[in-house]
Design a protein around this motif. Structure first.
Motif, PDB file in Angstrom:
ATOM      1  N   ALA A  52       0.844  -1.202   0.000  1.00  0.00           N
ATOM      2  CA  ALA A  52       0.000   0.000   0.000  1.00  0.00           C
ATOM      3  C   ALA A  52       0.875   1.247   0.000  1.00  0.00           C
ATOM      4  O   ALA A  52       0.571   2.238  -0.660  1.00  0.00           O
ATOM      5  CB  ALA A  52      -0.922   0.003   1.205  1.00  0.00           C
ATOM      6  N   GLN A  53       1.994   1.164   0.732  1.00  0.00           N
ATOM      7  CA  GLN A  53       2.881   2.315   0.790  1.00  0.00           C
ATOM      8  C   GLN A  53       3.518   2.596  -0.568  1.00  0.00           C
ATOM      9  O   GLN A  53       3.601   3.742  -1.001  1.00  0.00           O
ATOM     10  CB  GLN A  53       3.977   2.050   1.813  1.00  0.00           C
ATOM     11  CG  GLN A  53       4.162   3.189   2.764  1.00  0.00           C
ATOM     12  CD  GLN A  53       5.114   2.792   3.869  1.00  0.00           C
ATOM     13  OE1 GLN A  53       6.112   2.116   3.625  1.00  0.00           O
ATOM     14  NE2 GLN A  53       4.808   3.208   5.077  1.00  0.00           N
ATOM     15  N   ALA A  54       3.965   1.525  -1.213  1.00  0.00           N
ATOM     16  CA  ALA A  54       4.553   1.697  -2.546  1.00  0.00           C
ATOM     17  C   ALA A  54       3.516   2.275  -3.505  1.00  0.00           C
ATOM     18  O   ALA A  54       3.807   3.170  -4.303  1.00  0.00           O
ATOM     19  CB  ALA A  54       5.076   0.361  -3.065  1.00  0.00           C
ATOM     20  N   LEU A  55       2.289   1.787  -3.410  1.00  0.00           N
ATOM     21  CA  LEU A  55       1.231   2.299  -4.290  1.00  0.00           C
ATOM     22  C   LEU A  55       0.950   3.774  -4.004  1.00  0.00           C
ATOM     23  O   LEU A  55       0.750   4.569  -4.919  1.00  0.00           O
ATOM     24  CB  LEU A  55      -0.051   1.473  -4.114  1.00  0.00           C
ATOM     25  CG  LEU A  55       0.020   0.025  -4.636  1.00  0.00           C
ATOM     26  CD1 LEU A  55      -1.207  -0.765  -4.199  1.00  0.00           C
ATOM     27  CD2 LEU A  55       0.158  -0.007  -6.154  1.00  0.00           C
ATOM     28  N   ALA A  56       1.004   4.109  -2.716  1.00  0.00           N
ATOM     29  CA  ALA A  56       0.735   5.500  -2.352  1.00  0.00           C
ATOM     30  C   ALA A  56       1.772   6.426  -2.976  1.00  0.00           C
ATOM     31  O   ALA A  56       1.467   7.559  -3.337  1.00  0.00           O
ATOM     32  CB  ALA A  56       0.720   5.652  -0.835  1.00  0.00           C
ATOM     33  N   ARG A  57       3.003   5.914  -3.105  1.00  0.00           N
ATOM     34  CA  ARG A  57       4.030   6.746  -3.749  1.00  0.00           C
ATOM     35  C   ARG A  57       3.653   7.087  -5.184  1.00  0.00           C
ATOM     36  O   ARG A  57       4.086   8.081  -5.736  1.00  0.00           O
ATOM     37  CB  ARG A  57       5.387   6.035  -3.724  1.00  0.00           C
ATOM     38  CG  ARG A  57       6.077   6.077  -2.373  1.00  0.00           C
ATOM     39  CD  ARG A  57       7.584   5.942  -2.533  1.00  0.00           C
ATOM     40  NE  ARG A  57       7.978   4.680  -3.144  1.00  0.00           N
ATOM     41  CZ  ARG A  57       8.077   3.534  -2.486  1.00  0.00           C
ATOM     42  NH1 ARG A  57       7.821   3.495  -1.190  1.00  0.00           N
ATOM     43  NH2 ARG A  57       8.438   2.436  -3.109  1.00  0.00           N
ATOM     44  N   LEU A  58       2.840   6.224  -5.784  1.00  0.00           N
ATOM     45  CA  LEU A  58       2.377   6.499  -7.146  1.00  0.00           C
ATOM     46  C   LEU A  58       1.053   7.260  -7.125  1.00  0.00           C
ATOM     47  O   LEU A  58       0.433   7.474  -8.169  1.00  0.00           O
ATOM     48  CB  LEU A  58       2.186   5.190  -7.913  1.00  0.00           C
ATOM     49  CG  LEU A  58       3.439   4.378  -8.218  1.00  0.00           C
ATOM     50  CD1 LEU A  58       3.065   2.989  -8.701  1.00  0.00           C
ATOM     51  CD2 LEU A  58       4.279   5.095  -9.264  1.00  0.00           C
ATOM     52  N   GLY A  81      11.091  -0.427  -6.128  1.00  0.00           N
ATOM     53  CA  GLY A  81      10.626  -1.397  -5.144  1.00  0.00           C
ATOM     54  C   GLY A  81       9.274  -2.003  -5.478  1.00  0.00           C
ATOM     55  O   GLY A  81       8.752  -2.806  -4.723  1.00  0.00           O
ATOM     56  N   LEU A  82       8.695  -1.580  -6.585  1.00  0.00           N
ATOM     57  CA  LEU A  82       7.420  -2.171  -6.984  1.00  0.00           C
ATOM     58  C   LEU A  82       7.568  -2.683  -8.408  1.00  0.00           C
ATOM     59  O   LEU A  82       7.632  -1.907  -9.353  1.00  0.00           O
ATOM     60  CB  LEU A  82       6.289  -1.132  -6.892  1.00  0.00           C
ATOM     61  CG  LEU A  82       4.900  -1.599  -7.326  1.00  0.00           C
ATOM     62  CD1 LEU A  82       4.471  -2.836  -6.558  1.00  0.00           C
ATOM     63  CD2 LEU A  82       3.888  -0.486  -7.114  1.00  0.00           C
TER      64      LEU A  82
END
Ligand code: ADP
Ligand code: MG
Length: 704
Positions: free
Chosen positions: A32-38, A168-169
């Motif tokens: 979720a954190q990686a997605l939030a970065r996008l 990282g994603l």
């Protein structure tokens, strides 16, 4: 009764789109954190996270049919393997197939196990970009997998989407989450926000179909269309995005117009006095635009007006007249410019115009400290009619007594937010100041209607009489000596010249260094001339002194950085040399060139370039030689570079579209405007939902 037990259902339920991504199977806190970065926080954000491009693994291409530059999937048998260590370790694998051609796979990084997989006779499927190699086609670091036995490999039945991602994603993981989000897409009726009656005449697919096509194009999809963003499904999405953008600016405008503004209708005595003191008559375009502004100012609702006018069209005096209208009505005007140099120049102009009328404009810049700053702030608080400065004017410590009008010069450097913050300075209760925005960036009409849908637009479409067109030539830096001779000759005739240094890096320091170097070079080559220097690293006093000396004709040549890009005005300067012109965009070149051709002598502009020229740079220089019409140049610029650059809004992110591309999709704009008006009139709730869907968390002007 115990509380209802929640169960995970196997078949995904249709989603409203507003659920957080963590509702999807497999999305834990880290993902979720990686997605939030996008910027992907809700399920619908995933629906609208669209592929950058596609890879075609739906078929196997015979090696003989591979085309250089294209990506393809190949199946073949290893024929030979070679490990080399010439400069760095290298593995070359020759693969052949039934088309009786050979493809070389080349690896620079590999471990032993990888290398050992490639044994003659082994069968592999590879995917990669085809390059031109020494012995025929080549793929460098292709994706590959070994195929055991004789079984035919299973190809994929859809094009593979490649998504924009973040460190990282991985692509696979992201694609997996998006696929799961798509499984929850509701049906047409629930998803669609553009009413059928408005959509049908446009013959667009439903949103659901469009999204599914873009994320999962069938094997027979129009690949070229998809790559160019012209596939009907993409156009459908681009339309909706442009529509939403239009709606959000219109909403912003409606919200602003709900406020009240002071009625600025004075008796005209100050304006009349300024006009009488001018050494020239206003052009009819200046008079027309001036009248539009004055009539807005006399209304009890805030003016939101953009004045567009090519470089040198005389916007400043129109702004001064507006400021005097505000002063006549007992309110203050703040004039904000993007650079200190330009602000200073305005201040000088305004002083010359207004001191005879008994008005002392106040100067307020960021670098001002101590007593001078306190005195300026006190004057502003006491109600000084005109305050001029940089964005320092927008700081919290600046308090106006009664701000009636905010003028922003060269708007393309400021974002909507900054405009709002200046407006809020003048807010008292529900009363806000009027806003006047000046820009020298000519924008094609359709684009202006989109980019500035929140503003009314006036155009000063006429230059003051007596201007002579600027002759423009492009010359290679190898002939620098000739250019220097040209300066010698021009100055011998009493003319003056600019020498502008530019750098790619947005570093004031490097640019200043380049100017120092050019200054030394010119001083040595032209000992009989006096040379001035101005760059961003000088103290304001030094800059001003250099500008004053040039203006007064005490220096012949002014070596400058692009700090002079906007607004500097020295009519006797009739030659401009722009170094590294190939690095600048059209808008910037046009602005720079606008510094000459302001007097009555024929002017020229030399675009010095470094070879080799890229195709794009060559095209730009060609446009500059062909025309000096700012609107033509803007249209070319739009074609060559796209609107983000043209409007200078890349920094503000204001016009960053996910699917739409204004240059490519401009043909959609008339229907965007039509549908937009109908939605706002008949379905304001749908308009709101569209904004929430596309702009989402970024809908931060909501409270405007
Ligand atoms: P810009 O629109 O680029 O800001 P300016 O306001 O700096 O242009 O005006 C450019 C020059 O034209 C200035 O030297 C100004 O004094 C002069 N100017 C403006 N209006 C007129 C006019 N109507 N007739 C002659 N010169 C004018
Ligand atoms: Mg100007």
């Amino acid at each position: 009764m115990p509380p209802a037990v929640r169960q995970r259902v196997a078949v995904p339920t249709p989603d409203s789109g507003l659920t957080p991504v963590t509702a999807l199977a497999g999305v834990g806190p880290a993902l979720a954190q990686a997605l939030a970065r996008l910027g992907l926080e809700r399920v619908q954000d995933l629906w609208f996270h669209l592929p950058l491009r596609y890879e075609d693994r739906t078929r196997i291409t015979p090696i003989r049919e591979l085309r250089i530059g294209e990506s393809a999937q190949v199946e073949g048998v290893v024929e030979a393997v070679e490990r080399g260590f010439r400069y760095r370790p290298q593995l070359r694998v020759a693969v052949g197939d039934d088309s009786r051609a050979t493809l070389t796979l080349r690896f620079f990084h590999f471990n032993r196990a990888q290398a050992e997989q490639f044994v003659p006779g082994a069968r592999f499927v590879c995917y990669g970009e085809v390059r031109h190699g020494a012995h025929g086609p080549e793929m460098v670091h292709p994706e590959y997998r070994r195929v055991l036995g004789e079984t035919r490999v299973a190809t994929e039945d859809r094009l593979t989407p490649i998504y924009p991602t973040t460190e990282g994603l991985g692509q696979k993981r992201l694609a997996g989450v998006i696929a799961r989000s798509l499984d929850r897409l509701p049906d047409d009726a629930a998803l669609e926000l553009i009413p059928d009656a408005l959509r049908a005449p446009l013959r667009f697919a439903s949103l659901r179909d469009a999204l599914l096509t873009v994320h999962r194009p069938p094997a027979d999809a129009d690949v070229t269309g998809l790559a160019a963003g012209r596939h009907p499904a993409q156009q459908r999405l681009a339309f909706e995005e442009l529509l939403t953008h239009h709606l959000s600016l219109k909403r912003l405008r409606a919200q602003m117009r709900r406020h009240a503004a002071p009625v600025l209708a004075g008796d005209g005595h100050l304006r009349a006095a300024l006009r009488a003191g001018l050494p020239y008559a206003l052009t009819s375009a200046q008079r027309r635009v001036g009248a539009e502004v004055e009539s807005d100012l006399a209304q009890p609702v805030p003016m939101l007006r953009l004045v567009q006018g090519d470089v040198g069209s005389g916007k400043t005096v129109v702004a001064a007249l507006a400021a005097l209208a505000a002063a006549e009505a007992g309110t203050q005007t703040a004039l904000v410019a993007p650079t200190e140099l330009l602000a200073e120049q305005h201040w000088n102009n305004f002083r010359a115009w207004l001191q005879p009328l008994g008005i002392e404009p106040v100067w307020l810049a960021g670098k001002m400290l101590g007593r001078a700053r306190e005195a300026a702030l006190a004057a502003v608080a006491a109600g000084a009619p005109i305050v001029i400065g940089t964005h320092a004017l927008m700081q919290e410590s600046v308090v106006f007594r009664r701000l009636g009008l905010a003028i922003i010069d060269e708007q393309h450097r400021f974002g909507v937010h900054q405009r709002l913050s200046l407006r809020d300075k003048g807010r008292s209760g529900d009363v806000v100041p009027h806003q006047l925005v000046l820009t020298a960036t000519p924008i094609p009409r359709t684009l202006a209607m989109t980019a500035y849908a929140d503003l009314d637009v006036s155009v000063i479409d006429e230059l003051p009489p007596g201007r002579t067109p600027v002759q423009t030539v492009a010359i290679s830096n190898a002939r620098r000596g000739e250019v220097i001779e040209r300066i010698r000759a021009a100055c011998a005739e009493g003319r003056q010249a600019y020498w502008v240094c530019t750098l790619i890096e947005e570093s004031e320091q490097l640019e200043a260094q380049a100017a120092e170097v050019a200054f030394a070079e010119l001083a040595a080559a032209l000992p009989e001339l006096r040379i001035g220097l101005v760059h961003g690293r000088l103290k304001p006093k030094e800059k001003q002194a250099a500008m004053d000396a040039f203006k007064a004709g005490q220096t012949h040549v002014l070596v400058a950085t692009t700090v002079i890009e906007v607004g500097v005005d020295v009519p006797n300067a009739s030659l401009m040399v722009i170094e590294n012109a190939e690095r600048l965009g059209l808008a910037q070149l046009h602005q720079l060139r606008g510094r000459v051709g302001r007097g009555s002598t024929a002017s020229s502009c030399v675009l010095l370039y470094q070879t080799p020229l890229s195709r794009m740079a060559r095209a730009r220089l060609e446009v500059m030689r062909e025309t000096s019409d700012g609107f033509r140049i803007a249209e070319k610029d739009l074609e060559l570079r796209g609107p983000g650059e043209l409007l200078g809004t890349r920094q503000t992110g204001q016009l960053e579209f996910r699917v739409a591309d204004l240059a490519r999709d401009a043909h959609l704009l008339p229907s965007v405007h039509r549908v937009g008006e109908a939605l706002l009139r008949d379905h304001p709730n749908l308009a709101e939902r569209l904004i929430a869907r596309w702009v989402g968390g970024a809908a931060r002007y909501a409270g405007a």
